[in-house]
Enzyme design. Structure first.
Site, PDB file in Angstrom:
ATOM      1  N   LYS A 173      17.072 -47.984  14.330  1.00 39.94           N
ATOM      2  CA  LYS A 173      17.912 -47.375  13.401  1.00 39.94           C
ATOM      3  C   LYS A 173      18.187 -48.578  12.316  1.00 39.94           C
ATOM      4  O   LYS A 173      18.907 -49.639  12.699  1.00 39.94           O
ATOM      5  CB  LYS A 173      19.091 -47.059  13.545  1.00 39.94           C
ATOM      6  CG  LYS A 173      20.018 -46.328  12.750  1.00 39.94           C
ATOM      7  CD  LYS A 173      21.207 -45.490  13.528  1.00 39.94           C
ATOM      8  CE  LYS A 173      22.572 -45.415  12.568  1.00 39.94           C
ATOM      9  NZ  LYS A 173      22.146 -44.375  11.599  1.00 39.94           N
ATOM     10  N   THR A 211      21.984 -47.180   7.254  1.00 37.42           N
ATOM     11  CA  THR A 211      22.999 -46.030   7.366  1.00 37.42           C
ATOM     12  C   THR A 211      23.485 -45.720   5.971  1.00 37.42           C
ATOM     13  O   THR A 211      23.439 -46.446   5.001  1.00 37.42           O
ATOM     14  CB  THR A 211      24.327 -46.720   8.326  1.00 37.42           C
ATOM     15  OG1 THR A 211      25.261 -45.663   8.320  1.00 37.42           O
ATOM     16  CG2 THR A 211      24.872 -47.766   7.444  1.00 37.42           C
ATOM     17  N   GLU A 271      16.359 -43.820  10.138  1.00 37.72           N
ATOM     18  CA  GLU A 271      17.709 -43.513  10.828  1.00 37.72           C
ATOM     19  C   GLU A 271      17.203 -43.197  12.220  1.00 37.72           C
ATOM     20  O   GLU A 271      18.202 -43.119  13.254  1.00 37.72           O
ATOM     21  CB  GLU A 271      18.298 -42.297  10.442  1.00 37.72           C
ATOM     22  CG  GLU A 271      19.045 -42.575   8.866  1.00 37.72           C
ATOM     23  CD  GLU A 271      20.518 -42.915   9.231  1.00 37.72           C
ATOM     24  OE1 GLU A 271      20.883 -42.963  10.442  1.00 37.72           O
ATOM     25  OE2 GLU A 271      21.401 -42.863   8.039  1.00 37.72           O
TER      26      GLU A 271
HETATM   27  C1  LIG Z   1      33.489 -44.695  10.045  1.00 41.27           C
HETATM   28  C2  LIG Z   1      32.279 -44.335  10.651  1.00 41.27           C
HETATM   29  O1  LIG Z   1      31.712 -45.040  11.591  1.00 41.27           O
HETATM   30  N1  LIG Z   1      31.559 -43.622   9.917  1.00 41.27           N
HETATM   31  C3  LIG Z   1      30.116 -43.464  10.519  1.00 41.27           C
HETATM   32  C4  LIG Z   1      29.463 -42.898   9.241  1.00 41.27           C
HETATM   33  C5  LIG Z   1      28.341 -42.393   9.457  1.00 41.27           C
HETATM   34  N2  LIG Z   1      27.515 -42.894  10.578  1.00 41.27           N
HETATM   35  C6  LIG Z   1      25.986 -42.600  10.809  1.00 41.27           C
HETATM   36  O2  LIG Z   1      25.415 -43.169   9.608  1.00 41.27           O
HETATM   37  C7  LIG Z   1      24.193 -42.455   9.272  1.00 41.27           C
HETATM   38  C8  LIG Z   1      24.440 -41.862   7.807  1.00 41.27           C
HETATM   39  O3  LIG Z   1      25.614 -41.449   7.581  1.00 41.27           O
HETATM   40  C9  LIG Z   1      24.185 -41.209  10.140  1.00 41.27           C
HETATM   41  O4  LIG Z   1      23.433 -41.678  11.070  1.00 41.27           O
HETATM   42  C10 LIG Z   1      25.635 -41.195  10.634  1.00 41.27           C
HETATM   43  O5  LIG Z   1      25.861 -40.512  11.795  1.00 41.27           O
HETATM   44  C11 LIG Z   1      28.276 -43.542  11.295  1.00 41.27           C
HETATM   45  O6  LIG Z   1      27.406 -43.590  12.496  1.00 41.27           O
HETATM   46  N3  LIG Z   1      29.436 -43.596  11.618  1.00 41.27           N
END
Ligand SMILES: CC(=O)Nc1ccn([C@@H]2O[C@H](CO)[C@@H](O)[C@H]2O)c(=O)n1
Length: 129
Positions: free
Chosen positions: A24, A27, A77
């Site tokens: 990955k 983000t 991702e």
């Molecule tokens: C506070 C906090 O940790 N928030 C988040 C927010 C997003 N994400 C991941 O980022 C990518 C794009 O949004 C996807 O893979 C999401 O699941 C995460 O892991 N954690």
């Protein structure tokens, strides 16, 4: 310049193996988490248990509209596109103006100073949607 850049980032625990294995490499976050600075090293923690996972090097931060999220992003991702969009909608409901943060894994034992990957510095100002 990058004096106030954040030095930590959290990921949902279930996603951290993908980050730690280098699968990955992006983000997608909202404006509150868009202040990472290209060229800086950031510590990765699990959101739920705050366990340190690895270090990453921020490569670029650029605006991205929710509607522009595509298969290319899903591949970076390491998630299916529908799953990714569903996840983002849950975390950031009704937010069109998001930010794409690209990063590379800093291998344990290798100094960040030796990782001189070219990185992009993209103006944040063009978030015009
Ligand atoms: C506070 C906090 O940790 N928030 C988040 C927010 C997003 N994400 C991941 O980022 C990518 C794009 O949004 C996807 O893979 C999401 O699941 C995460 O892991 N954690």
């Amino acid at each position: 310049m990058a004096a106030d850049a954040p030095t930590k980032i959290t990921f949902f625990e279930f996603l951290t193996p993908l980050v730690a294995s280098g699968k990955k490499t992006i983000t997608i976050r909202d404006v509150s988490e868009s202040h990472y600075q290209p060229g800086t090293q950031v510590e990765v923690y699990t959101l739920e248990s705050h366990i340190k996972v690895c270090d990453i090097l921020i490569l670029s931060v650029e605006p991205l509209a929710f509607d522009d999220i595509n298969e290319f992003h899903a591949a970076q991702e390491s998630l299916p596109l529908d799953e990714l969009k569903h996840l983002i909608q849950q975390v950031y409901p009704d937010q069109q103006c998001l930010f794409l943060i690209s990063f590379s894994l800093i291998d344990a034992g290798i100094s960040s100073n030796t990782n001189s990957t070219n990185y992009l510095v993209i103006q944040r100002e063009f978030c015009a949607f």
